[in-house]
Scaffold this active site. Structure first.
Site, mmCIF file in Angstrom:
data_model
loop_
_atom_site.group_PDB
_atom_site.id
_atom_site.type_symbol
_atom_site.label_atom_id
_atom_site.label_comp_id
_atom_site.label_asym_id
_atom_site.label_seq_id
_atom_site.Cartn_x
_atom_site.Cartn_y
_atom_site.Cartn_z
ATOM 1 N N ASP A 293 0.913 -1.169 -0.025
ATOM 2 C CA ASP A 293 0.113 0.137 -0.014
ATOM 3 C C ASP A 293 1.114 1.378 0.006
ATOM 4 O OD1 ASP A 293 0.995 0.228 2.543
ATOM 5 O OD2 ASP A 293 -0.620 0.087 3.561
ATOM 6 N N ASP B 195 1.522 4.712 2.433
ATOM 7 C CA ASP B 195 1.124 5.307 3.707
ATOM 8 C C ASP B 195 1.312 6.863 3.533
ATOM 9 O OD1 ASP B 195 0.325 2.743 5.163
ATOM 10 O OD2 ASP B 195 2.302 2.216 4.288
ATOM 11 N N ASP C 14 -3.376 4.454 2.828
ATOM 12 C CA ASP C 14 -3.629 4.796 4.041
ATOM 13 C C ASP C 14 -3.205 6.407 4.271
ATOM 14 O OD1 ASP C 14 -4.579 2.497 4.678
ATOM 15 O OD2 ASP C 14 -2.593 1.869 5.864
HETATM 16 N N1 DCT Z 1 1.427 1.044 11.398
HETATM 17 C C1 DCT Z 1 0.904 1.724 12.713
HETATM 18 N N2 DCT Z 1 -0.229 1.540 13.057
HETATM 19 C C2 DCT Z 1 -1.322 0.672 12.091
HETATM 20 C C3 DCT Z 1 -0.692 0.343 10.940
HETATM 21 C C4 DCT Z 1 0.670 0.642 10.628
HETATM 22 O O1 DCT Z 1 1.708 2.132 13.423
HETATM 23 N N3 DCT Z 1 -2.449 0.580 12.569
HETATM 24 C C5 DCT Z 1 2.721 1.323 11.199
HETATM 25 C C6 DCT Z 1 3.571 0.264 11.277
HETATM 26 C C7 DCT Z 1 4.458 0.005 9.941
HETATM 27 C C8 DCT Z 1 3.959 1.503 9.246
HETATM 28 O O2 DCT Z 1 2.809 1.828 9.826
HETATM 29 C C9 DCT Z 1 3.512 1.046 7.894
HETATM 30 O O3 DCT Z 1 2.432 0.119 7.676
HETATM 31 P P1 DCT Z 1 2.370 -1.020 6.477
HETATM 32 O O4 DCT Z 1 1.925 -0.298 5.349
HETATM 33 O O5 DCT Z 1 1.547 -2.143 6.834
HETATM 34 O O6 DCT Z 1 4.175 -1.498 6.260
HETATM 35 P P2 DCT Z 1 4.879 -0.939 5.420
HETATM 36 O O7 DCT Z 1 6.191 -1.144 6.168
HETATM 37 O O8 DCT Z 1 4.652 0.126 4.694
HETATM 38 O O9 DCT Z 1 5.073 -2.241 4.124
HETATM 39 P P3 DCT Z 1 4.276 -2.522 3.000
HETATM 40 O O10 DCT Z 1 5.418 -2.214 2.060
HETATM 41 O O11 DCT Z 1 3.881 -4.025 3.033
HETATM 42 O O12 DCT Z 1 3.248 -1.466 2.937
HETATM 43 MG MG MG Z 2 2.987 0.418 3.624
#
Ligand code: DCT
Ligand code: MG
Length: 401
Positions: free
Chosen positions: A233, A235, A325
């Site tokens: 995703d 963020d 997100d």
């Molecule tokens: N996080 C958080 N609270 C949440 C969800 C996520 O604090 N409810 C944090 C943990 C890691 C970061 O945000 C990003 O989450 P992800 O998108 O799940 O991980 P990523 O490292 O960006 O990996 P991906 O490449 O799979 O998106």
């Molecule tokens: Mg991510």
């Protein structure tokens, strides 16, 4: 000599001046000295971990075993495999023999047995057993749908369901709105998002936010901020330079994205930060900031540079769906939110554990609390937070633990 096929006795072996490699077992016995194992910390926040992983053959297997443990609700083994994988990711070179991991933290007996299998046979029978397990396959498939967690996946498995087709065909299953979107856009959102696609989305959301509030601040976080090439995703953090001015902004951004026709799905969560409950409130993994979980439509024409949408040949329809997100913390919590949302999850877990165990402090996505002094430690940057914790600053691209 030994090579002529005579039985080898302990005595003859000991007489050989130069150590004879014992064919495939050389990986276990023959060895270079440990790779500066003494300097590797048990805490990911005291290690530097780039995206360059020299031990992927081990960490992929260990992470799969961690996921299997998670499905079996074995928290201890799950954490142990995740920690082991994380330590291996931080090593500056590939592990070629068991001797090289001597003295490294977080590598338990199970992990070592798995690594030994991989070193000797080039594969792990343990993980192959897991991969061929019907329950593991079903739970992995079901949880790959946006909106489906381990609980729902387990429920479906217990009802005898094994494929996504079967779930969609089962009349008694009530999918919620998020899961319906998850199935609808399954093909697109299970495809990795590229850095170019993340940058294109950043431009779109930033332009939208600036159209509403010219001084709003949008930051790319998550894996892409850590320098990853691909993610599941994208963020973002969205805030305003003045405290309180962020109120209502996120909803207006969502409305504008909808007007532009690029909002395919939106799950909005209002802020549940209760300042009156500070400092007695619990420190939790899940934060209380206003946020939204989106699926956005990214047009091929919106891509900048030469990236282009990744597509299967002959299947181009000119756009793809992407999971996004968007989190909107108030500016005085921004540094904590940025640190928390940059990840990796393992890095965050160890930051919190380090704060608690080594400093008597509580850290989460909102704040840092000193339990001895009974006060909150304010921060306007990530550097401030590392300094409060007495840690050397770790750059985002070194947080791929
Ligand atoms: N996080 C958080 N609270 C949440 C969800 C996520 O604090 N409810 C944090 C943990 C890691 C970061 O945000 C990003 O989450 P992800 O998108 O799940 O991980 P990523 O490292 O960006 O990996 P991906 O490449 O799979 O998106
Ligand atoms: Mg991510």
């Amino acid at each position: 000599s030994m090579r002529e096929g005579r039985p080898v006795t302990v005595e003859t072996r000991h007489c050989i001046p130069v150590r004879e490699p014992v064919v495939s077992l050389s990986v276990v016995t023959e060895c270079s000295p440990p790779t500066a194992a003494a300097n590797v910390s048990q805490y990911a926040c005291l290690r530097r971990t780039t995206t360059e992983n020299h031990n992927k053959i081990f960490t992929d297997v260990l992470e799969e075993l961690a996921e299997n443990s998670e499905f079996n609700e074995s928290k201890g083994p799950c954490l142990a495999f995740r920690r082991a994988a994380s330590v291996l990711k931080s090593l500056p070179s590939a592990v070629h023999c068991l001797g090289a991991i001597q003295g490294l933290p977080c590598l338990g007996e199970h992990t070592k047995a798995v690594m030994e299998e991989i070193l000797i046979f080039g594969r792990s029978f343990k993980v192959e057993e897991v991969q061929s397990d019907e329950r593991y396959q079903a739970l992995k498939l079901f949880t790959s749908v946006f909106g489906v967690g381990p609980k729902t996946a387990e429920k479906w498995y217990r009802r005898g369901l094994r494929s996504l087709k079967e779930i969609l065909a089962e009349p008694n299953i009530q999918l919620n709105r998020m899961q319906r979107a998850g199935f609808l856009y399954y093909r697109d959102i299970s495809k990795a998002v590229s850095k170019a696609e993340a940058k294109a989305l950043r431009s779109i959301i930033e332009e939208t936010a600036h159209w509403i509030a010219p001084d709003s601040i949008l930051a790319l976080t998550g894996g892409f901020r850590r320098g990853k090439e691909y993610g599941h995703d994208v963020d973002f953090l969205l805030t305003m330079p003045e405290m309180g001015k962020e109120k209502g902004l996120l909803v207006r951004v969502i409305d504008r994205l909808r007007d532009q026709g690029i909002l395919l799905y939106c799950e909005h969560q209002g802020s549940t930060v209760d300042m009156s409950k500070l400092p007695s409130r619990r420190f939790e993994a899940m934060d209380h900031f206003e946020k939204c979980f989106l699926i956005l439509r990214l047009e091929e024409g919106q891509m900048e540079g030469d990236g282009g949408l990744q597509k299967d040949p002959g299947e181009s329809r000119g756009w793809r769906a992407v999971r996004v997100d968007l989190v909107a913390p108030p500016v005085d919590h921004y540094a904590f939110a940025l640190l928390g949302w940059t990840g990796s999850r393992q890095f965050e877990r160890d930051l919190r554990r380090f704060a608690r165990k080594e400093r008597g402090m509580s850290l989460d996505n909102h704040a840092l609390y000193d339990k001895t002094k009974k006060l909150f430690l304010p921060a306007t940057s990530e550097e401030d937070i590392f300094a409060h914790l007495g840690l050397e600053y770790v750059e985002p691209w070194q947080r791929n633990a």
